[in-house]
Design a protein around this motif. Structure first.
Motif, mmCIF file in Angstrom:
data_model
loop_
_atom_site.group_PDB
_atom_site.id
_atom_site.type_symbol
_atom_site.label_atom_id
_atom_site.label_comp_id
_atom_site.label_asym_id
_atom_site.label_seq_id
_atom_site.Cartn_x
_atom_site.Cartn_y
_atom_site.Cartn_z
ATOM 1 N N UNK A 68 0.822 -1.223 0.000
ATOM 2 C CA UNK A 68 0.000 0.000 0.000
ATOM 3 C C UNK A 68 0.849 1.264 0.000
ATOM 4 N N UNK A 69 2.118 1.141 0.423
ATOM 5 C CA UNK A 69 2.990 2.315 0.388
ATOM 6 C C UNK A 69 3.373 2.676 -1.044
ATOM 7 N N UNK A 70 3.333 1.694 -1.949
ATOM 8 C CA UNK A 70 3.631 1.998 -3.353
ATOM 9 C C UNK A 70 2.359 2.024 -4.209
ATOM 10 N N UNK A 71 1.256 1.533 -3.626
ATOM 11 C CA UNK A 71 -0.049 1.607 -4.291
ATOM 12 C C UNK A 71 -1.066 2.167 -3.290
ATOM 13 N N UNK A 72 -1.014 3.461 -3.030
ATOM 14 C CA UNK A 72 -1.866 4.075 -2.002
ATOM 15 C C UNK A 72 -3.364 3.824 -2.215
ATOM 16 N N UNK A 73 -3.788 3.670 -3.457
ATOM 17 C CA UNK A 73 -5.217 3.455 -3.725
ATOM 18 C C UNK A 73 -5.700 2.083 -3.239
ATOM 19 N N UNK A 74 -4.744 1.201 -2.944
ATOM 20 C CA UNK A 74 -5.112 -0.124 -2.441
ATOM 21 C C UNK A 74 -5.324 -0.135 -0.933
ATOM 22 N N UNK A 75 -5.005 0.963 -0.273
ATOM 23 C CA UNK A 75 -5.150 1.024 1.185
ATOM 24 C C UNK A 75 -6.598 0.766 1.591
ATOM 25 N N UNK A 76 -6.772 0.043 2.669
ATOM 26 C CA UNK A 76 -8.079 -0.300 3.248
ATOM 27 C C UNK A 76 -8.908 -1.224 2.359
ATOM 28 N N UNK A 77 -8.288 -1.755 1.280
ATOM 29 C CA UNK A 77 -9.005 -2.707 0.432
ATOM 30 C C UNK A 77 -8.461 -4.122 0.664
ATOM 31 N N UNK A 78 -9.238 -5.112 0.315
ATOM 32 C CA UNK A 78 -8.853 -6.501 0.527
ATOM 33 C C UNK A 78 -7.835 -6.930 -0.523
ATOM 34 N N UNK A 79 -6.658 -7.318 -0.044
ATOM 35 C CA UNK A 79 -5.620 -7.798 -0.945
ATOM 36 C C UNK A 79 -5.579 -9.323 -0.933
ATOM 37 N N UNK A 80 -5.309 -9.887 -2.094
ATOM 38 C CA UNK A 80 -5.189 -11.344 -2.220
ATOM 39 C C UNK A 80 -3.729 -11.690 -2.491
ATOM 40 N N UNK A 81 -3.190 -12.633 -1.716
ATOM 41 C CA UNK A 81 -1.821 -13.114 -1.890
ATOM 42 C C UNK A 81 -1.879 -14.523 -2.467
ATOM 43 N N UNK A 82 -1.356 -14.674 -3.648
ATOM 44 C CA UNK A 82 -1.428 -15.964 -4.337
ATOM 45 C C UNK A 82 -0.021 -16.429 -4.697
ATOM 46 N N UNK A 83 0.321 -17.634 -4.234
ATOM 47 C CA UNK A 83 1.657 -18.171 -4.526
ATOM 48 C C UNK A 83 1.816 -18.283 -6.033
ATOM 49 N N UNK A 84 2.905 -17.718 -6.531
ATOM 50 C CA UNK A 84 3.100 -17.671 -7.974
ATOM 51 C C UNK A 84 3.407 -19.046 -8.539
ATOM 52 N N UNK A 85 4.147 -19.867 -7.778
ATOM 53 C CA UNK A 85 4.482 -21.213 -8.231
ATOM 54 C C UNK A 85 4.229 -22.196 -7.094
ATOM 55 N N UNK A 86 4.193 -23.471 -7.426
ATOM 56 C CA UNK A 86 4.056 -24.505 -6.398
ATOM 57 C C UNK A 86 5.417 -25.003 -5.947
ATOM 58 N N UNK A 87 6.480 -24.449 -6.518
ATOM 59 C CA UNK A 87 7.842 -24.823 -6.155
ATOM 60 C C UNK A 87 8.185 -24.174 -4.813
ATOM 61 N N UNK A 88 8.459 -25.012 -3.795
ATOM 62 C CA UNK A 88 8.697 -24.470 -2.455
ATOM 63 C C UNK A 88 10.022 -23.717 -2.354
ATOM 64 N N UNK A 89 10.889 -23.838 -3.374
ATOM 65 C CA UNK A 89 12.172 -23.135 -3.344
ATOM 66 C C UNK A 89 12.053 -21.719 -3.911
ATOM 67 N N UNK A 90 10.980 -21.448 -4.640
ATOM 68 C CA UNK A 90 10.782 -20.127 -5.226
ATOM 69 C C UNK A 90 9.685 -19.410 -4.441
ATOM 70 N N UNK A 91 10.080 -18.453 -3.593
ATOM 71 C CA UNK A 91 9.114 -17.787 -2.722
ATOM 72 C C UNK A 91 8.661 -16.501 -3.397
ATOM 73 N N UNK A 92 7.678 -16.637 -4.257
ATOM 74 C CA UNK A 92 7.114 -15.513 -4.999
ATOM 75 C C UNK A 92 5.597 -15.519 -4.832
#
Length: 404
Positions: free
Chosen positions: A28-52
């Motif tokens: 939200x510090x780099x996307x102020x318009x996203x403040x107070x909105x629901x954010x979704x965090x989705x693992x980019x890959x199923x590879x446990x070695x790549x934390x994205x």
């Protein structure tokens, strides 16, 4: 002004256990318009070695507005220099290979979105796509030269011995602190489960003693001597090998690529394993990825190797004049020679991933889905199986071997 100095930095470390709290504030510090909105965090890959993670607004998964959260592996700085890695990433951003970084924090960064989805093995042109992408990656002009494969092997093995005492002591210190922390936070419930016999996943990385107990048949001294020989062999015979040294990706796992079906193009996700070495290192890594579930039986046949090399060479801008007369129309005997050279490099590539896996077992909390020690054993067994193919050509006439 350099890219490095213009990227904002936050002196905090993001914990995966409180990801949505700490990371949301940074986003939200780099996307102020996203403040107070629901954010979704989705693992980019199923590879446990790549934390994205890809992060987007709920009910609005628009790739163009998404951001990517990258978290470095735990204690990544024990075996890599984060500052050097970021210098490389900055160079790749300038070359339009990596996504633009929006914000840095102590153990990672947030970047712009990467178009596409994880590469689907059912895609028909998968080999051609990767060959084209590697040819593009290898053509990147480099302003500096980092570690070579033998240097990384040396660095890894020195962590298991006293040759690099500063890093070795640091590793011991990390483990001691974790053991104390683990003992202090052990819950009554976990103790009860242990007493009544439930199998639980260990909550701490292995100690040196535990790892050595599991690897009693492995001699670190012998491996260290082998690596010294690998290093001297490559140095003494570099003119005989006679192929270009480039920036290698050194991580050709399918999940390190995103496929954009609109443009039929690939993007690379992670660059943590990059090194400078013979371009064939990445070709061999691709062949090994094809055979990852059975290295002995599924290593690609000669015809598949040649097709991939042919696709790569057609797209390459490297000077191949010492091994290939015309990269647009490669002769069969030239492809045979390159396949032979790839065969020589199988052993050191396996050894890299074996030592990397053993090191992860010491640094990272184990998971129920991946056994670092077992994976390391599999790769080490393949190193021993192929190591004579690497060393023997030095002791035999070059008339009966590819030039090396």
């Amino acid at each position: 002004m350099s890219t490095m100095t213009t990227i904002p930095q936050e002196p905090i470390e993001i914990d995966l256990n409180s990801l949505e709290t700490t990371a949301a504030r940074l986003v939200c510090s780099i996307k102020p318009r996203w403040a107070l909105k629901k954010l979704v965090f989705k693992k980019l890959t199923t590879d446990c070695h790549l934390i994205y993670y890809t992060i987007f607004l709920k009910d609005n998964e628009d790739e163009r507005n998404n951001v990517i959260l990258k978290i470095y592996p735990t204690n990544f700085d024990v075996y890599a220099d984060p500052q050097e890695q970021f210098h490389l990433l900055t160079h790749l951003i300038e070359q339009k290979i990596a996504a633009r970084v929006l914000l840095r924090f102590n153990n990672g960064y947030i970047s712009t979105s990467i178009p596409g989805k994880i590469l689907d093995l059912k895609e028909q042109p998968i080999g051609e796509l990767i060959a084209r992408k590697l040819a593009e990656f290898h053509s990147i002009p480099s302003r500096f030269h980092g570690s070579r494969l033998a240097d990384k092997l040396k660095q890894f093995i020195d962590l298991f011995t006293d040759k690099n005492k500063a890093l070795h002591d640091r590793l011991v210190e990390i483990q001691t602190q974790r053991e104390k922390s683990g003992n202090n936070t052990k819950t009554f419930f976990s103790s009860i489960k242990s007493v009544i016999g439930f199998q639980t996943t260990p909550t701490l990385p292995l100690t040196f003693a535990q790892l050595q107990n599991q690897l009693k048949d492995i001699s670190w001294t012998e491996l260290s001597n082998d690596i010294d020989c690998i290093q001297s062999t490559l140095e003494k015979n570099s003119s005989l090998f006679d192929i270009p040294i480039v920036l290698c990706l050194n991580n050709i796992r399918y999940e390190n690529f995103l496929y954009d079906s609109t443009n039929r193009s690939l993007s690379i996700i992670d660059f943590d394993h990059c090194l400078h070495d013979y371009y064939l290192i990445d070709i061999v890594s691709y062949y090994l990825e094809l055979s990852a579930d059975d290295y002995e039986r599924k290593y690609p046949e000669r015809s598949i190797q040649k097709q991939f090399l042919n696709d790569y060479l057609k797209n390459s801008t490297l000077n191949m004049s010492n091994t290939v007369y015309d990269h647009r129309k490669v002769a069969d005997h030239e492809l045979e020679h390159l396949c032979d050279l790839c065969g020589l490099l199988i052993a050191p590539v396996h050894l890299y991933w074996a030592l990397w896996a053993f090191l992860q077992a010491l640094l990272i909390k184990p998971t129920s889905t991946f056994d670092y020690v077992n994976y390391g054993r599999i790769r080490l067994a393949q190193y021993y199986r192929h190591k004579n193919n690497f060393f023997l050509p030095i002791n035999h006439s070059q008339k009966t071997r590819p030039k090396f």
